[in-house]
Design a protein around this motif. Sequence first.
Motif, PDB file in Angstrom:
ATOM      1  N   ASP A 135      25.185 -11.001  -3.834  1.00 21.97           N
ATOM      2  CA  ASP A 135      25.279  -9.622  -4.310  1.00 21.97           C
ATOM      3  C   ASP A 135      24.488  -8.661  -3.427  1.00 21.97           C
ATOM      4  O   ASP A 135      24.850  -7.493  -3.289  1.00 21.97           O
ATOM      5  CB  ASP A 135      24.751  -9.532  -5.743  1.00 21.97           C
ATOM      6  CG  ASP A 135      25.547 -10.382  -6.706  1.00 21.97           C
ATOM      7  OD1 ASP A 135      26.730 -10.079  -6.915  1.00 21.97           O
ATOM      8  OD2 ASP A 135      24.985 -11.367  -7.228  1.00 21.97           O
ATOM      9  N   HIS A 136      23.389  -9.151  -2.871  1.00 22.70           N
ATOM     10  CA  HIS A 136      22.548  -8.352  -1.970  1.00 22.70           C
ATOM     11  C   HIS A 136      22.217  -9.203  -0.751  1.00 22.70           C
ATOM     12  O   HIS A 136      21.844 -10.374  -0.891  1.00 22.70           O
ATOM     13  CB  HIS A 136      21.241  -7.939  -2.652  1.00 22.70           C
ATOM     14  CG  HIS A 136      21.429  -7.088  -3.859  1.00 22.70           C
ATOM     15  ND1 HIS A 136      21.401  -5.717  -3.809  1.00 22.70           N
ATOM     16  CD2 HIS A 136      21.658  -7.421  -5.161  1.00 22.70           C
ATOM     17  CE1 HIS A 136      21.593  -5.230  -5.026  1.00 22.70           C
ATOM     18  NE2 HIS A 136      21.759  -6.244  -5.863  1.00 22.70           N
ATOM     19  N   ILE A 137      22.316  -8.599   0.418  1.00 22.08           N
ATOM     20  CA  ILE A 137      21.978  -9.305   1.656  1.00 22.08           C
ATOM     21  C   ILE A 137      21.022  -8.446   2.464  1.00 22.08           C
ATOM     22  O   ILE A 137      21.309  -7.271   2.738  1.00 22.08           O
ATOM     23  CB  ILE A 137      23.235  -9.622   2.494  1.00 22.08           C
ATOM     24  CG1 ILE A 137      24.198 -10.518   1.702  1.00 22.08           C
ATOM     25  CG2 ILE A 137      22.847 -10.275   3.821  1.00 22.08           C
ATOM     26  CD1 ILE A 137      25.511 -10.800   2.413  1.00 22.08           C
ATOM     27  N   LEU A 138      19.891  -9.017   2.832  1.00 19.92           N
ATOM     28  CA  LEU A 138      18.987  -8.352   3.765  1.00 19.92           C
ATOM     29  C   LEU A 138      19.385  -8.787   5.160  1.00 19.92           C
ATOM     30  O   LEU A 138      19.066  -9.896   5.598  1.00 19.92           O
ATOM     31  CB  LEU A 138      17.529  -8.721   3.461  1.00 19.92           C
ATOM     32  CG  LEU A 138      16.993  -8.309   2.085  1.00 19.92           C
ATOM     33  CD1 LEU A 138      15.488  -8.578   1.991  1.00 19.92           C
ATOM     34  CD2 LEU A 138      17.294  -6.843   1.786  1.00 19.92           C
ATOM     35  N   GLY A 152      19.303  -0.556  -3.812  1.00 19.12           N
ATOM     36  CA  GLY A 152      20.209  -1.607  -4.262  1.00 19.12           C
ATOM     37  C   GLY A 152      20.336  -1.750  -5.761  1.00 19.12           C
ATOM     38  O   GLY A 152      21.289  -2.356  -6.255  1.00 19.12           O
ATOM     39  N   ARG A 153      19.357  -1.223  -6.517  1.00 18.15           N
ATOM     40  CA  ARG A 153      19.387  -1.342  -7.987  1.00 18.15           C
ATOM     41  C   ARG A 153      19.571  -2.803  -8.420  1.00 18.15           C
ATOM     42  O   ARG A 153      20.418  -3.137  -9.260  1.00 18.15           O
ATOM     43  CB  ARG A 153      20.485  -0.463  -8.589  1.00 18.15           C
ATOM     44  CG  ARG A 153      20.337   1.021  -8.267  1.00 18.15           C
ATOM     45  CD  ARG A 153      19.150   1.604  -8.996  1.00 18.15           C
ATOM     46  NE  ARG A 153      19.113   3.056  -8.923  1.00 18.15           N
ATOM     47  CZ  ARG A 153      18.223   3.748  -8.201  1.00 18.15           C
ATOM     48  NH1 ARG A 153      17.300   3.093  -7.508  1.00 18.15           N
ATOM     49  NH2 ARG A 153      18.217   5.066  -8.200  1.00 18.15           N
ATOM     50  N   LEU A 154      18.759  -3.662  -7.846  1.00 19.54           N
ATOM     51  CA  LEU A 154      18.819  -5.100  -8.114  1.00 19.54           C
ATOM     52  C   LEU A 154      18.682  -5.392  -9.603  1.00 19.54           C
ATOM     53  O   LEU A 154      17.824  -4.822 -10.286  1.00 19.54           O
ATOM     54  CB  LEU A 154      17.687  -5.796  -7.342  1.00 19.54           C
ATOM     55  CG  LEU A 154      17.493  -7.291  -7.563  1.00 19.54           C
ATOM     56  CD1 LEU A 154      18.717  -8.069  -7.076  1.00 19.54           C
ATOM     57  CD2 LEU A 154      16.236  -7.762  -6.835  1.00 19.54           C
ATOM     58  N   CYS A 155      19.509  -6.301 -10.107  1.00 19.04           N
ATOM     59  CA  CYS A 155      19.487  -6.694 -11.517  1.00 19.04           C
ATOM     60  C   CYS A 155      19.223  -8.195 -11.654  1.00 19.04           C
ATOM     61  O   CYS A 155      19.565  -8.988 -10.771  1.00 19.04           O
ATOM     62  CB  CYS A 155      20.824  -6.378 -12.184  1.00 19.04           C
ATOM     63  SG  CYS A 155      21.240  -4.633 -12.242  1.00 19.04           S
ATOM     64  N   ALA A 156      18.633  -8.569 -12.760  1.00 21.46           N
ATOM     65  CA  ALA A 156      18.410  -9.982 -13.053  1.00 21.46           C
ATOM     66  C   ALA A 156      19.738 -10.724 -13.055  1.00 21.46           C
ATOM     67  O   ALA A 156      20.756 -10.195 -13.510  1.00 21.46           O
ATOM     68  CB  ALA A 156      17.714 -10.126 -14.403  1.00 21.46           C
ATOM     69  N   GLY A 157      19.732 -11.943 -12.530  1.00 21.59           N
ATOM     70  CA  GLY A 157      20.930 -12.763 -12.490  1.00 21.59           C
ATOM     71  C   GLY A 157      21.760 -12.608 -11.236  1.00 21.59           C
ATOM     72  O   GLY A 157      22.654 -13.427 -10.984  1.00 21.59           O
ATOM     73  N   LYS A 211      12.729 -12.441  -6.805  1.00 21.54           N
ATOM     74  CA  LYS A 211      12.342 -13.360  -7.872  1.00 21.54           C
ATOM     75  C   LYS A 211      11.656 -12.617  -9.016  1.00 21.54           C
ATOM     76  O   LYS A 211      11.844 -12.946 -10.185  1.00 21.54           O
ATOM     77  CB  LYS A 211      11.440 -14.455  -7.331  1.00 21.54           C
ATOM     78  CG  LYS A 211      12.112 -15.415  -6.350  1.00 21.54           C
ATOM     79  CD  LYS A 211      13.376 -16.056  -6.932  1.00 21.54           C
ATOM     80  CE  LYS A 211      13.109 -16.943  -8.128  1.00 21.54           C
ATOM     81  NZ  LYS A 211      14.365 -17.582  -8.636  1.00 21.54           N
ATOM     82  N   ALA A 212      10.852 -11.602  -8.681  1.00 21.58           N
ATOM     83  CA  ALA A 212      10.175 -10.825  -9.722  1.00 21.58           C
ATOM     84  C   ALA A 212      11.176 -10.082 -10.599  1.00 21.58           C
ATOM     85  O   ALA A 212      10.870  -9.749 -11.750  1.00 21.58           O
ATOM     86  CB  ALA A 212       9.203  -9.834  -9.090  1.00 21.58           C
ATOM     87  N   HIS A 213      12.381  -9.836 -10.073  1.00 21.08           N
ATOM     88  CA  HIS A 213      13.421  -9.148 -10.830  1.00 21.08           C
ATOM     89  C   HIS A 213      14.419 -10.115 -11.466  1.00 21.08           C
ATOM     90  O   HIS A 213      15.451  -9.693 -11.986  1.00 21.08           O
ATOM     91  CB  HIS A 213      14.163  -8.151  -9.928  1.00 21.08           C
ATOM     92  CG  HIS A 213      13.417  -6.882  -9.699  1.00 21.08           C
ATOM     93  ND1 HIS A 213      12.344  -6.800  -8.834  1.00 21.08           N
ATOM     94  CD2 HIS A 213      13.565  -5.638 -10.241  1.00 21.08           C
ATOM     95  CE1 HIS A 213      11.876  -5.562  -8.839  1.00 21.08           C
ATOM     96  NE2 HIS A 213      12.591  -4.844  -9.680  1.00 21.08           N
ATOM     97  N   GLY A 214      14.129 -11.403 -11.419  1.00 18.82           N
ATOM     98  CA  GLY A 214      14.990 -12.378 -12.066  1.00 18.82           C
ATOM     99  C   GLY A 214      16.241 -12.736 -11.303  1.00 18.82           C
ATOM    100  O   GLY A 214      17.224 -13.202 -11.887  1.00 18.82           O
TER     101      GLY A 214
END
Length: 337
Positions: free
Chosen positions: A231-234, A158-163, A183-186
């Motif tokens: 932006d991301h859904i599990l 997913g390349r998760l980004c802060a925000g 949360k660790a990724h902001g």
Amino acid sequence: MKAWIIESVGRERLQVAEIQQPEPGPGEVLIRVANVSLNYRDLLVLDGKMGDGRAFPFVPGSDLAGAVVSCGDGVTRFRCGDRVMSTYVPGWVEGRRLGSAAQPNGMTLGGPLPGVLAEFVALPEDWLVRSPDSLSDPEASTLPIAGVTAWFSLVQEGRLCAGQTVLVQGTGGVALFGVQVAKAHGAKVIVTSSDEGKLTQAKALGADFGIRRDSDWVKGVIDATDGHGADHILEIAGGPNLGKSVEAAAVGGQIAVIGIIEGLELAAPAFPLLLKQVVVRGIFVGHRRAAEDFAKAIDAIGLKPVIDRRYPLAALPDALAHLERGPFGKVVIDVSE
């Protein structure tokens, strides 16, 4: 040694048996199993809904943590005393998954391959990862499926980004790891659940919003993000629930399809999927390198897995019943006294 086995399909046929302790062959290590964490798939395997092709008598369970007690010839990655945890898909070290369109690879620990609910297990060294130094064995046992799935979905793929905003469905193992990783990724985190108490617990873990799953949660997600969406859904429920996830997704959002609790046939409306260019990605846990990366991240950020309850080895049926009821986090078996 003691092991849980079934001679034929059906969790009611589970029994503790005395079986021969294995010896490590070339390239294998013998592990004294300390803990095994349970997953929803264990129920499906025991009931014959997953894991076709297994040999009986069959030992269930996929996720172990323990210590290497002896090494076969040619072992180079581990030595006696090393703390290790299993990987779910043997042989998938990194990159594209093994298999083909004609023959997708479904060879996994705990069905159809023999599982790990035993006092000792011999496994090829390539199937193992070092446990994080900062976690106990019960905590490390929760990582191979639930933890790696959340990490692989959000970070590796997913390349998760802060925000960004992450929507997590439910409060089981994958879901709560998703909260912690996000949360660790902001990221901002939204959790859905039909249990008000579990929503409160999820907020205490770091979730920003809790939405009742028995409400119009799609509207709740859109409102909580000021119309942006997730932006991301599990996607942990599966089945027709995918359609609601598509509606709740942001433009360019990503949906990681993980669970099959609500059915094996996925359904979603085409227009929102097309108009928003939503990416729907199937997730089959993750490769060994992702597990290694996650273990390093855990030591770096101090993440602690959520364990709802631990059970002794003899109480496996009670632990499975707890799993079926829906825990907050993980259910873990203490194999070694």
